[in-house]
Every structure is written in structure tokens, then in C-alpha cells.
Design a protein around this motif. Structure first.
Motif, mmCIF file in Angstrom:
data_model
loop_
_atom_site.group_PDB
_atom_site.id
_atom_site.type_symbol
_atom_site.label_atom_id
_atom_site.label_comp_id
_atom_site.label_asym_id
_atom_site.label_seq_id
_atom_site.Cartn_x
_atom_site.Cartn_y
_atom_site.Cartn_z
ATOM 1 N N PHE A 95 139.759 69.697 -50.213
ATOM 2 C CA PHE A 95 139.963 71.143 -50.302
ATOM 3 C C PHE A 95 138.956 71.885 -49.424
ATOM 4 O O PHE A 95 139.275 72.892 -48.790
ATOM 5 C CB PHE A 95 139.842 71.611 -51.748
ATOM 6 C CG PHE A 95 140.829 70.969 -52.697
ATOM 7 C CD1 PHE A 95 142.122 70.666 -52.281
ATOM 8 C CD2 PHE A 95 140.459 70.668 -53.995
ATOM 9 C CE1 PHE A 95 143.031 70.078 -53.148
ATOM 10 C CE2 PHE A 95 141.365 70.079 -54.871
ATOM 11 C CZ PHE A 95 142.651 69.784 -54.442
ATOM 12 N N GLU A 96 137.722 71.383 -49.384
ATOM 13 C CA GLU A 96 136.701 71.985 -48.519
ATOM 14 C C GLU A 96 137.099 71.875 -47.049
ATOM 15 O O GLU A 96 136.972 72.847 -46.287
ATOM 16 C CB GLU A 96 135.353 71.295 -48.745
ATOM 17 C CG GLU A 96 134.797 71.443 -50.152
ATOM 18 C CD GLU A 96 133.616 70.520 -50.422
ATOM 19 O OE1 GLU A 96 133.186 69.821 -49.475
ATOM 20 O OE2 GLU A 96 133.126 70.496 -51.555
ATOM 21 N N LEU A 97 137.595 70.704 -46.650
ATOM 22 C CA LEU A 97 137.979 70.500 -45.252
ATOM 23 C C LEU A 97 139.202 71.330 -44.875
ATOM 24 O O LEU A 97 139.300 71.828 -43.754
ATOM 25 C CB LEU A 97 138.248 69.019 -44.987
ATOM 26 C CG LEU A 97 137.045 68.088 -45.014
ATOM 27 C CD1 LEU A 97 137.436 66.700 -44.524
ATOM 28 C CD2 LEU A 97 135.912 68.631 -44.174
ATOM 29 N N LEU A 98 140.141 71.467 -45.794
ATOM 30 C CA LEU A 98 141.301 72.319 -45.520
ATOM 31 C C LEU A 98 140.868 73.773 -45.329
ATOM 32 O O LEU A 98 141.373 74.470 -44.437
ATOM 33 C CB LEU A 98 142.316 72.221 -46.664
ATOM 34 C CG LEU A 98 143.122 70.923 -46.729
ATOM 35 C CD1 LEU A 98 143.857 70.823 -48.051
ATOM 36 C CD2 LEU A 98 144.113 70.820 -45.569
ATOM 37 N N SER A 99 139.927 74.221 -46.137
ATOM 38 C CA SER A 99 139.423 75.593 -46.009
ATOM 39 C C SER A 99 138.756 75.801 -44.657
ATOM 40 O O SER A 99 138.964 76.831 -44.000
ATOM 41 C CB SER A 99 138.424 75.887 -47.136
ATOM 42 O OG SER A 99 139.015 75.685 -48.408
ATOM 43 N N GLU A 100 137.962 74.818 -44.228
ATOM 44 C CA GLU A 100 137.316 74.910 -42.923
ATOM 45 C C GLU A 100 138.324 74.709 -41.806
ATOM 46 O O GLU A 100 138.284 75.401 -40.774
ATOM 47 C CB GLU A 100 136.208 73.857 -42.812
ATOM 48 C CG GLU A 100 135.384 73.929 -41.543
ATOM 49 C CD GLU A 100 134.532 75.173 -41.438
ATOM 50 O OE1 GLU A 100 134.060 75.480 -40.321
ATOM 51 O OE2 GLU A 100 134.331 75.848 -42.473
ATOM 52 N N GLY A 101 139.245 73.774 -41.993
ATOM 53 C CA GLY A 101 140.286 73.533 -40.991
ATOM 54 C C GLY A 101 141.147 74.755 -40.748
ATOM 55 O O GLY A 101 141.624 74.990 -39.630
ATOM 56 N N ARG A 102 141.344 75.562 -41.798
ATOM 57 C CA ARG A 102 142.123 76.797 -41.656
ATOM 58 C C ARG A 102 141.476 77.731 -40.629
ATOM 59 O O ARG A 102 142.158 78.338 -39.800
ATOM 60 C CB ARG A 102 142.216 77.478 -43.019
ATOM 61 C CG ARG A 102 142.989 78.799 -43.076
ATOM 62 C CD ARG A 102 144.477 78.566 -42.922
ATOM 63 N NE ARG A 102 144.913 78.685 -41.540
ATOM 64 C CZ ARG A 102 146.053 78.175 -41.079
ATOM 65 N NH1 ARG A 102 146.836 77.476 -41.880
ATOM 66 N NH2 ARG A 102 146.395 78.347 -39.834
ATOM 67 N N LYS A 103 140.138 77.836 -40.688
ATOM 68 C CA LYS A 103 139.415 78.689 -39.742
ATOM 69 C C LYS A 103 139.559 78.154 -38.318
ATOM 70 O O LYS A 103 139.773 78.921 -37.373
ATOM 71 C CB LYS A 103 137.937 78.757 -40.117
ATOM 72 C CG LYS A 103 137.660 79.329 -41.500
ATOM 73 C CD LYS A 103 136.176 79.208 -41.830
ATOM 74 C CE LYS A 103 135.884 79.554 -43.278
ATOM 75 N NZ LYS A 103 134.463 79.338 -43.617
ATOM 76 N N LEU A 104 139.429 76.842 -38.159
ATOM 77 C CA LEU A 104 139.549 76.249 -36.823
ATOM 78 C C LEU A 104 140.956 76.431 -36.272
ATOM 79 O O LEU A 104 141.140 76.758 -35.090
ATOM 80 C CB LEU A 104 139.202 74.758 -36.888
ATOM 81 C CG LEU A 104 137.806 74.386 -37.389
ATOM 82 C CD1 LEU A 104 137.642 72.868 -37.430
ATOM 83 C CD2 LEU A 104 136.722 75.011 -36.526
#
Length: 367
Positions: free
Chosen positions: A31-40
Motif C-alpha cells: 500500500f505504501e508503494l502504491l501510494s508513492e507509485g501514484r505520485k511517480l
């Protein structure tokens, strides 16, 4: 794999996150990576896709949309029921070869640290291990450098149109930070340390809109050289720093009486509502507490409601792992200790005198 050309950068599009689950339960790091991936993905103007492998895990797919995924590639097969390096590497690499993402992010968990290097080697691309910061936009990266380094950012030449992934991680035991790029090959891959990326709030509307694409799994028994005969869970007290609301951390300042220092810290953690005991790297290196207590760039990045630092000087490596805590209370006998720079409340004094006073004060509040 021989037909896979990873140097034609224009053929690769999209940001992927490998979404790790065990026995049908998603790992929080996903979930943390998806949240960061969304920004990228937003910086690049591309899709964010989650990749979910397992057996009978289709019910988890739309949940990933709630944390930012536009699409989820679902690889559901009985042979993926338990993680094995051979099976997961083949399925993920086959999917990468077919779909060609430009970025693949994997959590630096036990599974991720095994899977990431295998996939990178098979795809003949690079891998940055244990990243703690990711950037696409150059302006955002420059701002990150201003706040975390001594570099004269404004006097340097920058290509403001550079859309490559800038992957920052600790180096030389956490004494330096290195930013790594992968300019000639795709996908750009990184394992990301758990807890360092802030998890977004779950968005039910986005979860409902998420597209789930079932992908055929091409696996035979010959592809899997290891068999999981039994899963045995080790029974031991877990140190849940990542989920803790209160952390009381100790540093080298307890050296004059380690046993008493740890005892006082544990009493304070208990008095603050069942807090967890944390430690600086110096404490772990001395063997006073195990590595699963360590906070910092070479330990765990935490964001508790209350973080109490006892006898911790506050080296930059430690501050990087706890400075986003909601309230920071520091106790140190050195008035110039760097920990006071990030503390909301600072007490300059001997922790062996201060902590008993804190315990008395908490006790009177309870009465």
C-alpha cells in the motif's frame, strides 16, 4: 527472453508495483508503494499498475485500486500459493517482457529482497536495493537535496526535462546517501524499504474504478525447482515498530548502566500506553538490543504519534528514520545534540534522573 530488447526506452511505459501477499493478506508495504507509485505515475502522465501473484487472491485486487492503482494484473494459479523464487520470478518476468513497464517497484521485504535481484538479472537491467526516496520530477528532486544534503544545488547544471527515476538509498553503512539512476535500460527497478513511504488514505471510489486484468500463468512443474513441503511459523515476540503509536528509543547515552537504562525505557513505554522499545544503531552494534529494534536509515523508518529519544545524539542517519513522528520528545545531557533540532520538546539532562521524574508525572496523571 531472447526477444526482449530492454534498450529501446520508447517501448516502455507505466509504473508497476509488485503487491506482496501472504496467505491472502496484503503486506502493508504494498500500500505504501502504491501510494508513492501514484505520485511517480502522475509526474510521468502514465498508468500505475499493481501486480498481484498468488492463489485465490482475486478478492484483494480492487483493494489495491483504493491506494492508487489504475489497473491490477492478476496472476492467480495454484502453483503460486506459496512463494518460491523460481515460480514468482518467471511469472513476473514474463509479464514484464509482454507489457514493458518503465518502472518496477518491489518492497524490500524478505520476499522482495529475494525476488527483485532475480528479476533484474533475468531482465538484464539494474536494481537499486533498499531505496528510501524516489523522484521523477527534477524540481522535486532538487528540493529534496536542499533539505537533506550540503550540496550547492543552485550552482549545478540540471536537465529539467529528465524523466528518469532517481533512486536514493543509504550507502557506506548509512554514512552517505547515494542517488542511483538507470539511464540505458528498462525497466528501472528498485526495492524500497518498508515504512519509508507514506501510505495514502484508502479511496473507495478509486478502488471501484480499478480495472482488474486476469493474466494467464505459464508455469509447469519443470519451472519450479523447489517445493514448499511445510510452512512453520516461528513463535517469538514481534517488535512492531512500524505499527507502533508510541516508541521509546534508547541511544548510546545508556552506556553507563545499560540494564537500568533499558528498564527505565521499557517502564516509560508501558506508562505511555503500551509503547515499543526502539534503538539507535549504536545500541544494536553494541548488542544491547536486537536489530529489529533499530530506527534509522539502516533500520526502520517510523512515524508514531509519540517518539521519545533517550540518550540519542541524533545523527542524520537516525533522524531520517524518525523525524516525521507527530510528537518528538528528546532527553539528552548534551545541549548541542542534533536530536534537539527535530524535537518538539527537549529536555537537557541525565536520562537516569529525567525518566523517573517523567514516570512520576505520568503516575500522578493516572491517579
Amino acid at each position: 527472453m531472447s526477444q526482449f530488447v530492454n534498450t529501446d526506452l520508447s517501448a516502455f511505459h507505466g509504473v508497476w508495483v509488485f503487491c506482496e501477499q501472504r496467505e491472502g493478506v496484503m503486506n502493508q508495504t504494498s500500500f505504501e508503494l502504491l501510494s508513492e507509485g501514484r505520485k511517480l505515475a502522475d509526474d510521468l502522465g502514465v498508468e500505475l499498475c499493481g501486480v498481484l501473484l498468488g492463489s485465490n487472491v482475486g478478492n484483494l485486487a480492487r483493494t489495491l485500486g483504493g491506494y492508487g492503482a489504475d489497473k491490477v494484473y492478476l496472476c492467480d494459479d495454484p502453483k503460486l500459493s506459496n512463494y518460491t523464487t523460481d515460480a514468482y520470478t518467471k511469472v513476473l518476468c514474463d509479464l514484464v517482457v509482454e507489457k514493458k513497464p518503465e518502472i518496477v517497484l518491489i518492497g524490500a521485504t524478505n520476499i522482495g529482497r529475494d525476488l527483485g535481484p532475480r528479476c533484474a538479472a533475468r531482465l538484464h537491467t539494474g536494481l537499486t536495493a533498499d531505496a528510501t526516496h524516489l523522484d521523477i520530477d527534477v524540481a522535486k528532486y532538487k528540493e529534496f537535496l536542499r533539505s537533506t544534503s550540503t550540496m550547492d544545488v543552485d550552482s549545478m547544471k540540471w536537465d529539467m526535462n529528465d524523466k528518469g527515476l532517481k533512486m536514493t538509498r543509504p550507502a557506506f553503512g548509512g554514512h552517505l546517501m547515494a542517488t542511483i539512476i538507470c539511464p540505458r535500460f528498462r525497466p528501472q527497478m528498485s526495492t524500497v524499504r518498508p515504512g519509508v513511504m507514506k501510505c495514502a488514505e484508502f479511496d473507495a471510489a478509486r478502488a471501484e474504478a480499478c480495472v482488474v486484468e486476469a493474466c494467464p500463468v505459464q508455469l509447469t512443474d519443470a519451472d519450479i525447482k523447489t517445493k514448499v513441503l511445510e510452512v512453520v511459523k516461528e513463535a517469538k515476540a514481534a517488535v512492531d515498530l512500524l505499527g507502533a503509536e508510541v516508541i521509546v528509543a534508547v541511544g548510546h547515552g545508556i552506556s553507563k548502566d545499560v540494564t537500568k537504562g533499558l528498564e527505565l525505557a521499557q517502564k516509560l513505554a508501558d506508562a505511555l500506553g503500551g509503547g515499543v522499545l526502539g534503538a539507535s544503531r549504536a545500541v544494536v552494534d553494541e548488542g544491547w538490543l536486537s536489530a529489529d529494534h533499530q530506527v534509522g536509515q539502516t533500520g526502520k523508518t517510523v512515524r508514531p504519534h509519540i517518539y521519545v529519544a533517550l540518550g540519542i545524539s541524533g545523527a542524520i542517519q537516525h533522524k531520517a528514520g524518525m523525524q516525521d513522528s507527530e510528537y518528538i520528545i528528546a532527553v539528552n545531557s548534551n545541549a548541542a545534540a542534533p536530536i534537539f533540532e527535530v524535537a518538539d520538546y527537549g529536555i537537557c539532562g541525565d536520562l537516569y534522573q529525567v525518566v523517573p521524574m517523567m514516570l512520576d508525572a505520568l503516575s500522578s496523571i493516572e491517579r
